[in-house]
Design a protein around this motif. Structure first.
Motif, PDB file in Angstrom:
ATOM      1  N   THR A   1      -7.189   2.381  -4.806  1.00 24.38           N
ATOM      2  CA  THR A   1      -7.766   1.069  -4.531  1.00 24.38           C
ATOM      3  C   THR A   1      -9.294   1.148  -4.523  1.00 24.38           C
ATOM      4  N   PRO A   2      -9.975   0.183  -5.125  1.00 27.74           N
ATOM      5  CA  PRO A   2     -11.436   0.177  -5.031  1.00 27.74           C
ATOM      6  C   PRO A   2     -11.906   0.310  -3.585  1.00 27.74           C
ATOM      7  N   TYR A   3     -12.900   1.160  -3.391  1.00 25.03           N
ATOM      8  CA  TYR A   3     -13.552   1.428  -2.105  1.00 25.03           C
ATOM      9  C   TYR A   3     -12.779   2.410  -1.229  1.00 25.03           C
ATOM     10  N   THR A   4     -11.636   2.926  -1.671  1.00 23.46           N
ATOM     11  CA  THR A   4     -10.958   3.930  -0.857  1.00 23.46           C
ATOM     12  C   THR A   4     -11.730   5.250  -0.882  1.00 23.46           C
ATOM     13  N   LEU A   5     -11.703   5.961   0.250  1.00 18.22           N
ATOM     14  CA  LEU A   5     -12.150   7.346   0.260  1.00 18.22           C
ATOM     15  C   LEU A   5     -11.117   8.201  -0.473  1.00 18.22           C
ATOM     16  N   ARG A   6     -11.557   9.362  -0.968  1.00 23.63           N
ATOM     17  CA  ARG A   6     -10.659  10.264  -1.669  1.00 23.63           C
ATOM     18  C   ARG A   6     -10.564  11.609  -0.955  1.00 23.63           C
ATOM     19  N   ALA A   7      -9.446  12.275  -1.141  1.00 25.96           N
ATOM     20  CA  ALA A   7      -9.242  13.616  -0.588  1.00 25.96           C
ATOM     21  C   ALA A   7      -9.876  14.615  -1.545  1.00 25.96           C
ATOM     22  N   ALA A   8     -11.177  14.734  -1.469  1.00 26.76           N
ATOM     23  CA  ALA A   8     -11.966  15.573  -2.359  1.00 26.76           C
ATOM     24  C   ALA A   8     -12.831  16.503  -1.505  1.00 26.76           C
ATOM     25  N   PRO A   9     -13.538  17.455  -2.125  1.00 27.40           N
ATOM     26  CA  PRO A   9     -14.363  18.355  -1.307  1.00 27.40           C
ATOM     27  C   PRO A   9     -15.394  17.624  -0.457  1.00 27.40           C
ATOM     28  N   ARG A  10     -15.922  16.518  -0.990  1.00 27.27           N
ATOM     29  CA  ARG A  10     -16.852  15.678  -0.233  1.00 27.27           C
ATOM     30  C   ARG A  10     -16.196  14.314  -0.012  1.00 27.27           C
TER      31      ARG A  10
ATOM     32  N   GLU B   1      -5.930   8.018   1.663  1.00 32.00           N
ATOM     33  CA  GLU B   1      -6.373   7.212   0.526  1.00 32.00           C
ATOM     34  C   GLU B   1      -5.442   6.010   0.427  1.00 32.00           C
ATOM     35  N   PHE B   2      -5.969   4.904  -0.069  1.00 31.99           N
ATOM     36  CA  PHE B   2      -5.156   3.723  -0.326  1.00 31.99           C
ATOM     37  C   PHE B   2      -4.897   3.616  -1.832  1.00 31.99           C
ATOM     38  N   HIS B   3      -3.646   3.386  -2.178  1.00 32.01           N
ATOM     39  CA  HIS B   3      -3.255   3.194  -3.576  1.00 32.01           C
ATOM     40  C   HIS B   3      -2.439   1.900  -3.654  1.00 32.01           C
TER      41      HIS B   3
ATOM     42  N   GLY C   1      -6.058  20.635   3.525  1.00 32.40           N
ATOM     43  CA  GLY C   1      -4.798  20.796   4.233  1.00 32.40           C
ATOM     44  C   GLY C   1      -3.641  20.164   3.478  1.00 32.40           C
ATOM     45  N   GLN C   2      -2.563  19.959   4.186  1.00 32.85           N
ATOM     46  CA  GLN C   2      -1.375  19.365   3.572  1.00 32.85           C
ATOM     47  C   GLN C   2      -1.672  17.923   3.162  1.00 32.85           C
ATOM     48  N   ARG C   3      -1.183  17.543   1.984  1.00 30.41           N
ATOM     49  CA  ARG C   3      -1.275  16.162   1.519  1.00 30.41           C
ATOM     50  C   ARG C   3       0.142  15.658   1.254  1.00 30.41           C
ATOM     51  N   PHE C   4       0.375  14.414   1.564  1.00 27.71           N
ATOM     52  CA  PHE C   4       1.681  13.852   1.238  1.00 27.71           C
ATOM     53  C   PHE C   4       1.533  12.368   0.944  1.00 27.71           C
ATOM     54  N   PHE C   5       2.292  11.937  -0.057  1.00 27.20           N
ATOM     55  CA  PHE C   5       2.229  10.568  -0.554  1.00 27.20           C
ATOM     56  C   PHE C   5       3.404   9.796   0.031  1.00 27.20           C
ATOM     57  N   THR C   6       3.133   8.658   0.627  1.00 29.25           N
ATOM     58  CA  THR C   6       4.210   7.892   1.244  1.00 29.25           C
ATOM     59  C   THR C   6       4.068   6.408   0.943  1.00 29.25           C
TER      60      THR C   6
ATOM     61  N   VAL D   1       0.830  -1.206   0.000  1.00 27.36           N
ATOM     62  CA  VAL D   1       0.000   0.000   0.000  1.00 27.36           C
ATOM     63  C   VAL D   1       0.867   1.259   0.000  1.00 27.36           C
ATOM     64  N   SER D   2       0.490   2.186  -0.856  1.00 24.47           N
ATOM     65  CA  SER D   2       0.988   3.556  -0.783  1.00 24.47           C
ATOM     66  C   SER D   2      -0.149   4.412  -0.235  1.00 24.47           C
ATOM     67  N   PHE D   3       0.186   5.323   0.661  1.00 22.40           N
ATOM     68  CA  PHE D   3      -0.818   6.158   1.301  1.00 22.40           C
ATOM     69  C   PHE D   3      -0.729   7.588   0.790  1.00 22.40           C
ATOM     70  N   LEU D   4      -1.869   8.150   0.372  1.00 28.84           N
ATOM     71  CA  LEU D   4      -1.961   9.595   0.214  1.00 28.84           C
ATOM     72  C   LEU D   4      -2.634  10.112   1.478  1.00 28.84           C
ATOM     73  N   ARG D   5      -1.839  10.717   2.346  1.00 30.68           N
ATOM     74  CA  ARG D   5      -2.357  11.136   3.644  1.00 30.68           C
ATOM     75  C   ARG D   5      -2.814  12.589   3.593  1.00 30.68           C
ATOM     76  N   TYR D   6      -3.918  12.859   4.292  1.00 29.27           N
ATOM     77  CA  TYR D   6      -4.450  14.224   4.392  1.00 29.27           C
ATOM     78  C   TYR D   6      -5.019  14.422   5.800  1.00 29.27           C
ATOM     79  N   PRO D   7      -4.148  14.411   6.807  1.00 26.55           N
ATOM     80  CA  PRO D   7      -4.594  14.388   8.205  1.00 26.55           C
ATOM     81  C   PRO D   7      -5.392  15.612   8.630  1.00 26.55           C
ATOM     82  N   ASP D   8      -5.277  16.729   7.903  1.00 30.09           N
ATOM     83  CA  ASP D   8      -6.044  17.932   8.218  1.00 30.09           C
ATOM     84  C   ASP D   8      -7.185  18.150   7.233  1.00 30.09           C
TER      85      ASP D   8
END
Length: 294
Positions: free
Chosen positions: A232-241, A111-113, A63-68, A52-59
């Motif tokens: 990944t199917p079923y992951t939430l996305r860092a989108a307005p909703r 997000e999960f990638h 807010g800040q996004r970072f891919f790890t 798994v690669s994570f697109l994190r958006y803790p805020d």
């Protein structure tokens, strides 16, 4: 004091559950964790054995996004990891194999990638993917037209395509395969993308060049490369909703008149699972896999 919950015998720390992540809807971190627990069955089937690669958006998405890709600090010793070779050297990456690991990962707000291959057979893809990305003023509606063309073209080669929303503005097509070298899958996908551009020149572009993309749908075949990942199917996305990269039926794709017709949120997903079940179950069923056409 950090709340601790027990999930299948594992103690999982959950933090700041009341924090609003999606201001437009008031969707909180607690709701995010709850969503991932609710979608665990089909989501874990898609995550299992894939680094798994994570697109994190803790805020939140604003807010800040970072891919790890690296294993994050403080990971519990019961979360599985795997050594994965990359062009810059080997990394250890997370494998989300069970519900406790999924809840732990959800607490990261991510997000999960995942790649198109499993960790035991790196660079041997067991699925093919097309990412259909509309360039404004083209929309998801135009992606649906292209998806239907690609579905029929794939069927000519004996392949069964499944559609999901990207959770952003586009559409993904996924095809179960008997494992094949990622380079060969990429070459086949590129061939079909070029065919689509020739068949639908007013609608499709297969080259990534930005200047070519306004008003057209970019058929991105590059995510089949071994080094690439897809939401990944079923992951939430860092989108307005709190939108979900969710499977949709071909009847829904055919009937799509507006991007809202194929916008699936976290609140929608439980009802869709009850109505349709896991529309992407064939992707994890070896009986559904077909050989890559030569």
């Amino acid at each position: 004091m950090t709340p601790i919950t027990e999930v299948e015998g594992r103690r999982v720390a959950l933090t700041r559950l009341e924090k609003v992540l999606y201001p437009d809807t008031g969707f909180t971190k607690g709701e995010l964790v709850h969503y991932y627990a609710t979608a665990a069955g089909p989501l874990l089937a898609q995550l299992r054995d894939r680094p798994v690669s994570f697109l994190r958006y803790p805020d939140g998405p604003d807010g800040q996004r970072f891919f790890t890709k690296n294993v994050p600090p403080g990971i519990p010793d019961w979360v599985s990891t795997a050594r994965v070779e990359h062009s810059g050297g080997a990394l250890r990456q997370v494998l989300v194999q069970d519900l406790p690991s999924l809840v732990w990962a959800a607490n990261l707000v991510a997000e999960f990638h995942t790649p198109q291959w499993r960790v035991r057979r790196p660079a041997e893809a067991d699925r093919l993917v097309f990412d259909l990305d509309p360039g404004a003023p083209a929309t998801l509606v135009d992606c649906c037209r292209v998806a239907l063309w690609l579905r029929d073209r794939l069927a000519e080669d004996g392949l069964d395509a499944h559609a999901k929303t990207s959770g952003a503005k586009g559409l993904h097509l996924l095809v179960p395969l008997e494992p094949a070298p990622s380079a060969q899958v990429t070459a086949y996908a590129k061939r079909l993308a070029v065919e689509a551009a020739r068949a639908l020149p007013e609608l499709v572009v297969h080259r990534m060049t930005r200047s070519l993309r306004p008003g057209k749908v970019f058929v991105d075949f590059s995510q089949n490369a071994a080094a690439k990942t897809t939401a990944t199917p079923y992951t939430l996305r860092a989108a307005p909703r709190p939108t979900v990269s969710a499977p949709v039926t071909w009847a829904e794709v055919s009937a799509c008149d507006s991007p809202e017709d194929l916008t699936v949120t976290a609140a929608d997903l439980p009802g869709r699972l009850e109505t349709y079940g896991d529309l992407l179950a064939p992707l994890t069923d070896p009986a559904s896999a077909r050989p890559l056409p030569s």
